[in-house]
Design a protein around this motif. Structure first.
Motif, PDB file in Angstrom:
ATOM      1  N   UNK A 121       0.743  -1.826  -0.049  1.00  0.00           N
ATOM      2  CA  UNK A 121       0.027   0.071  -0.121  1.00  0.00           C
ATOM      3  C   UNK A 121       1.007   0.880  -0.272  1.00  0.00           C
ATOM      4  N   UNK A 122       0.056   2.412  -0.243  1.00  0.00           N
ATOM      5  CA  UNK A 122       1.498   3.175  -0.667  1.00  0.00           C
ATOM      6  C   UNK A 122       0.191   4.509  -0.049  1.00  0.00           C
ATOM      7  N   UNK A 123       0.792   5.842   0.568  1.00  0.00           N
ATOM      8  CA  UNK A 123      -0.707   6.253   1.154  1.00  0.00           C
ATOM      9  C   UNK A 123       0.929   7.623   0.074  1.00  0.00           C
ATOM     10  N   UNK A 124      -1.027   8.435   0.481  1.00  0.00           N
ATOM     11  CA  UNK A 124      -0.245   9.881  -0.221  1.00  0.00           C
ATOM     12  C   UNK A 124      -1.244  10.975   0.315  1.00  0.00           C
ATOM     13  N   UNK A 125      -0.925  12.529   0.599  1.00  0.00           N
ATOM     14  CA  UNK A 125      -1.809  13.022   1.255  1.00  0.00           C
ATOM     15  C   UNK A 125      -2.039  14.829  -0.144  1.00  0.00           C
ATOM     16  N   UNK A 126      -3.307  14.825   0.344  1.00  0.00           N
ATOM     17  CA  UNK A 126      -3.419  15.958  -0.479  1.00  0.00           C
ATOM     18  C   UNK A 126      -4.288  17.692   0.701  1.00  0.00           C
ATOM     19  N   UNK A 127      -4.193  18.485   0.560  1.00  0.00           N
ATOM     20  CA  UNK A 127      -4.536  19.489   1.078  1.00  0.00           C
ATOM     21  C   UNK A 127      -5.790  20.208   0.623  1.00  0.00           C
ATOM     22  N   UNK A 128      -6.657  20.397   0.915  1.00  0.00           N
ATOM     23  CA  UNK A 128      -7.581  20.691   0.581  1.00  0.00           C
ATOM     24  C   UNK A 128      -8.558  22.096   1.640  1.00  0.00           C
ATOM     25  N   UNK A 129      -8.941  23.395   0.304  1.00  0.00           N
ATOM     26  CA  UNK A 129      -9.814  24.447   1.818  1.00  0.00           C
ATOM     27  C   UNK A 129     -10.842  24.119   1.490  1.00  0.00           C
ATOM     28  N   UNK A 130     -11.910  23.666   2.651  1.00  0.00           N
ATOM     29  CA  UNK A 130     -13.320  23.165   2.304  1.00  0.00           C
ATOM     30  C   UNK A 130     -14.364  23.959   3.521  1.00  0.00           C
ATOM     31  N   UNK A 131     -15.791  23.895   2.529  1.00  0.00           N
ATOM     32  CA  UNK A 131     -16.819  24.989   2.913  1.00  0.00           C
ATOM     33  C   UNK A 131     -17.857  24.060   3.958  1.00  0.00           C
ATOM     34  N   UNK A 132     -18.096  24.569   5.322  1.00  0.00           N
ATOM     35  CA  UNK A 132     -19.496  24.332   5.263  1.00  0.00           C
ATOM     36  C   UNK A 132     -20.907  24.737   5.746  1.00  0.00           C
ATOM     37  N   UNK A 133     -22.000  24.042   5.707  1.00  0.00           N
ATOM     38  CA  UNK A 133     -22.978  24.696   6.549  1.00  0.00           C
ATOM     39  C   UNK A 133     -23.684  24.125   7.587  1.00  0.00           C
ATOM     40  N   UNK A 134     -23.478  24.471   8.381  1.00  0.00           N
ATOM     41  CA  UNK A 134     -23.975  23.813  10.265  1.00  0.00           C
ATOM     42  C   UNK A 134     -25.168  24.783  10.210  1.00  0.00           C
ATOM     43  N   UNK A 135     -26.226  23.074  11.033  1.00  0.00           N
ATOM     44  CA  UNK A 135     -26.890  23.735  11.905  1.00  0.00           C
ATOM     45  C   UNK A 135     -26.621  23.377  13.145  1.00  0.00           C
ATOM     46  N   UNK A 136     -26.603  24.383  14.461  1.00  0.00           N
ATOM     47  CA  UNK A 136     -25.510  24.191  16.053  1.00  0.00           C
ATOM     48  C   UNK A 136     -27.214  24.027  16.453  1.00  0.00           C
ATOM     49  N   UNK A 137     -27.632  23.068  17.913  1.00  0.00           N
ATOM     50  CA  UNK A 137     -28.892  23.779  18.388  1.00  0.00           C
ATOM     51  C   UNK A 137     -28.150  23.757  19.936  1.00  0.00           C
ATOM     52  N   UNK A 138     -28.545  25.078  20.402  1.00  0.00           N
ATOM     53  CA  UNK A 138     -28.028  25.786  21.638  1.00  0.00           C
ATOM     54  C   UNK A 138     -29.601  25.548  23.069  1.00  0.00           C
ATOM     55  N   UNK A 139     -29.185  24.562  24.056  1.00  0.00           N
ATOM     56  CA  UNK A 139     -30.243  24.240  25.130  1.00  0.00           C
ATOM     57  C   UNK A 139     -30.264  25.713  25.751  1.00  0.00           C
ATOM     58  N   UNK A 140     -31.728  26.662  25.721  1.00  0.00           N
ATOM     59  CA  UNK A 140     -31.473  27.952  26.457  1.00  0.00           C
ATOM     60  C   UNK A 140     -31.223  27.376  28.094  1.00  0.00           C
ATOM     61  N   UNK A 141     -31.869  26.670  27.989  1.00  0.00           N
ATOM     62  CA  UNK A 141     -31.658  26.596  29.167  1.00  0.00           C
ATOM     63  C   UNK A 141     -30.719  25.549  30.722  1.00  0.00           C
ATOM     64  N   UNK A 142     -29.608  24.923  29.729  1.00  0.00           N
ATOM     65  CA  UNK A 142     -28.415  24.119  30.264  1.00  0.00           C
ATOM     66  C   UNK A 142     -27.647  25.073  29.658  1.00  0.00           C
ATOM     67  N   UNK A 143     -27.348  26.344  29.145  1.00  0.00           N
ATOM     68  CA  UNK A 143     -26.873  27.190  28.268  1.00  0.00           C
ATOM     69  C   UNK A 143     -25.726  26.030  27.709  1.00  0.00           C
ATOM     70  N   UNK A 144     -25.870  24.946  26.756  1.00  0.00           N
ATOM     71  CA  UNK A 144     -25.141  24.410  26.277  1.00  0.00           C
ATOM     72  C   UNK A 144     -25.135  23.583  24.676  1.00  0.00           C
TER      73      UNK A 144
END
Length: 179
Positions: free
Chosen positions: A139-162
């Motif tokens: 097996x031969x291992x090779x590497x590549x570097x990329x810049x990636x863009x993401x859109x995510x949804x985060x849920x914040x619980x206001x009761x426990x503040x996390x």
């Protein structure tokens, strides 16, 4: 357009936080948001199939002959999140706020494996697109570097503040500009 009109007159503006509250929220939680954003992005990339990883690498103009040889991969983030922006915030269920965020991961390091025999028969093509080649017996291992863009949804619980949940909504690769 939305900035030029009264938000209460625009249908579908159900923001949980107004501009001032959002600014305060960002000040208080920006480090945590960036940490979660980087983690969710890498977790998402790690869960991809080899076929999906080939599509990511194809965006960097890797030829088909190199892509089809890939049998395994791993991925790491080396420089973290850049240009984090909260696109929207809205009320969720059970006293939560849903944040839609966009950002880049500056350096996504892909390490891919290909059969050594295939690498040796196409070494020039592989070397044109990959870095840090490590040739082993089978097996031969090779590497590549990329810049990636993401859109995510985060849920914040206001009761426990996390933050309690997150999901990736969109991923993309920044293509290198030809000079």
């Amino acid at each position: 357009m939305l900035a030029s009109v009264d938000p209460s007159t625009v249908k579908g503006t159900d923001s949980a936080l107004n501009e001032e509250q959002l600014e305060e929220f960002e000040e208080e939680h920006s480090d945590e948001i960036e940490e979660i954003a980087a983690r969710i992005a890498i977790n998402h990339l790690e869960s991809l199939t080899v076929a999906s990883v080939r599509e990511f690498l194809e965006a960097s103009d890797v030829p088909e002959s190199c892509l089809t040889a890939i049998t395994a991969f791993s991925v790491e983030d080396f420089e973290g999140v850049e240009d984090l922006e909260i696109l929207s915030n809205k009320n969720g269920l059970d006293e939560t706020i849903l944040l839609s965020c966009a950002y880049d991961l500056l350096s996504v390091y892909w390490t891919v494996e290909v059969p050594t025999a295939v690498y040796e028969s196409n070494a020039t093509a592989f070397q044109d697109h990959f870095l840090n080649v490590t040739v082993n017996e089978s097996v031969t291992e090779l590497q590549m570097v990329q810049r990636c863009y993401f859109e995510v949804e985060l849920k914040f619980d206001t009761k426990c503040e996390e933050f309690t949940d997150s999901s990736v909504k969109l991923t993309a690769v920044h293509r290198h500009r030809k000079r």
